[in-house]
Design an enzyme around this catalytic site. Sequence first.
Site, PDB file in Angstrom:
ATOM      1  CG  ASN A  23      49.614  52.158 103.533  1.00 39.59           C
ATOM      2  OD1 ASN A  23      49.657  52.356 102.326  1.00 39.59           O
ATOM      3  ND2 ASN A  23      48.574  52.546 104.249  1.00 39.59           N
ATOM      4  CG  ASP A  24      46.767  49.997 106.324  1.00 39.70           C
ATOM      5  OD1 ASP A  24      47.850  50.487 106.680  1.00 39.70           O
ATOM      6  OD2 ASP A  24      45.671  50.467 106.653  1.00 39.70           O
ATOM      7  CB  THR A  93      42.347  49.575 105.072  1.00 41.39           C
ATOM      8  OG1 THR A  93      43.761  49.587 104.916  1.00 41.39           O
ATOM      9  CG2 THR A  93      41.984  48.388 105.941  1.00 41.39           C
ATOM     10  NE  ARG A 158      41.049  54.578 107.659  1.00 43.00           N
ATOM     11  CZ  ARG A 158      41.958  55.208 106.880  1.00 43.00           C
ATOM     12  NH1 ARG A 158      42.112  56.503 106.965  1.00 43.00           N
ATOM     13  NH2 ARG A 158      42.700  54.516 106.046  1.00 43.00           N
ATOM     14  CG  ASP A 159      40.608  51.377 108.213  1.00 46.13           C
ATOM     15  OD1 ASP A 159      40.750  51.803 107.048  1.00 46.13           O
ATOM     16  OD2 ASP A 159      41.254  51.809 109.177  1.00 46.13           O
ATOM     17  CD  GLU A 211      44.380  54.592 111.086  1.00 47.36           C
ATOM     18  OE1 GLU A 211      44.125  55.223 110.051  1.00 47.36           O
ATOM     19  OE2 GLU A 211      45.542  54.363 111.483  1.00 47.36           O
ATOM     20  CD1 TRP A 303      49.829  55.474 110.454  1.00 45.31           C
ATOM     21  CD2 TRP A 303      50.966  56.525 108.842  1.00 45.31           C
ATOM     22  NE1 TRP A 303      49.388  54.992 109.245  1.00 45.31           N
ATOM     23  CE2 TRP A 303      50.060  55.618 108.232  1.00 45.31           C
ATOM     24  CE3 TRP A 303      51.804  57.289 108.020  1.00 45.31           C
ATOM     25  CZ2 TRP A 303      49.968  55.469 106.851  1.00 45.31           C
ATOM     26  CZ3 TRP A 303      51.712  57.137 106.643  1.00 45.31           C
ATOM     27  CH2 TRP A 303      50.803  56.246 106.075  1.00 45.31           C
TER      28      TRP A 303
END
Length: 509
Positions: A23-24, A93, A158-159, A211, A303
């Site tokens: 994914n990312d 990520t 996050r990220d 995100e 998603w």
Amino acid sequence: MGTTTASGARPSYHVTPESEWMNDPQRPFFLGGEWHLYYLYNSDFNFSDPTAGGGTEWYHVTSEDMVNWTQHGVVIEKYQPTEGGVYLGDIETGSAVIDTDNTAGFGANAVVAILTQMADGIQQQSLFYSTDNGYTFTPFSGNPVMPNPDPTAKPAFRDPKVIWDGASAQWVMALAEGNKIGFYTSSNLKTWVYTSGFIPENSGVDLGVLECPDLYQLDVDDDATKRTWVLAAGANGYLYNRTTGTAYWIGAWDGASFTAVDVHPQWMDSGPDFYATVSWADSRLDEDERYVSRYAIGWMNNWDYANDLPYYGGFAGQDSLVREIKLETIDGAVTLVSVPISAYANIFGTSVSVSSKTITTDPTTASLPAMAGGAYVILTTVSKNGGDDGDEVRIRFKGDGTFATTVGYDFVHGQAFFVRDLDGVATESMPTAPEQSYDAVRTVPVSLASNTVTLSLYVDWNSVEVFVNDGVAALSGLIYPNPGAEIIEMVSGTGQLTLDSFTYAGVSV
């Protein structure tokens, strides 16, 4: 190039994992004469039950042209212990920077990656560093460098996206914190101080859990006196007739906070599958040249249905084309414009073309050249001239006589569209709720200076990326056609239109 499977083929000119799940993408950098790209990879992906088997890690690929990539394997592993024996979880990520001036103390030009690790549902930021141009990484003994201050209040933490802010001579981090993008600064990449937060919901618009933030500068209309800041993030666009996508805001950064010109977002791509986008400048250019344009790449998935797609060939997921992005004034609004980088032209073979044809509801009228295979590019220009009475042009591709994906332009309502409710394998097999999202028609307004539209379609077996009028708008999505589906047709909805030109070129072997 593509490897044929029982149900289709591996994409020929997109980054895909050799096996299992990806994914990312993680923001690339140029070092040691090559581009380094990392992506989230799950070696425990279960095709029978995609919700089972978790934990991602960083997988490394390199390229000299950002088109042809070499796989190097996992470089930051999940579930590894710290020196004290504490497991910080899977590797999610983040971003990597080249620490030119050794601010972190790992050596000049060390690659420093700051990323999210999650264990027991708690997200924190950890640091890993590389002294061999990004081929191997060592965990920092002081991890996490940014512990979660309150997991109950910040379940989404996050990220991290880290940049060097030359004007304030400090590192800046944008961090996704639920409905907010938090900003932090640091002098050494290890100790971070919170400075502010950007909450687009202040406008009354709910974009869900944000995100993969991204903060950068570009010149507007190639004018350095109009240099401005862009803040982007993965967002839920259901109030904008879309699911998840990459939203962005034009605004100002003062070294501590971001102020948007308009809290309502714009969108980098109006298709269903362009998410977790990262962008980067070409560090080989002079400083001023780096603000004229930059590159971007996204994860081609959604998603809403990522766990329900009919993946084939032992791998799941792909990245988008690498795009060149610029800021241009379109209809009075500063807008991100994107086109595939020029190096993709090198992978296509001899082209065939037709011109000055009539488009009707009969697919034989346009007299398209014979085409075959699943990886190609189509460049076409269509007009609604004085004697034309057609409403929209429709390009149906990857068809088998019953199923097909359709893209085109509606001259009546002034919008481009992407339709895959008759896609084939995915439509036939997907559960009802994800199918509703997968089948939804995607549109994007595109005004025309004249009654002429140009469409560039990059088809790569199970994906298509459409660029309208030199990238003023884009629509990208996955497709899962039935085996052997190769028909391409061009028709109108009603009446007739003029096909000015149509050029097809397949991927050269």
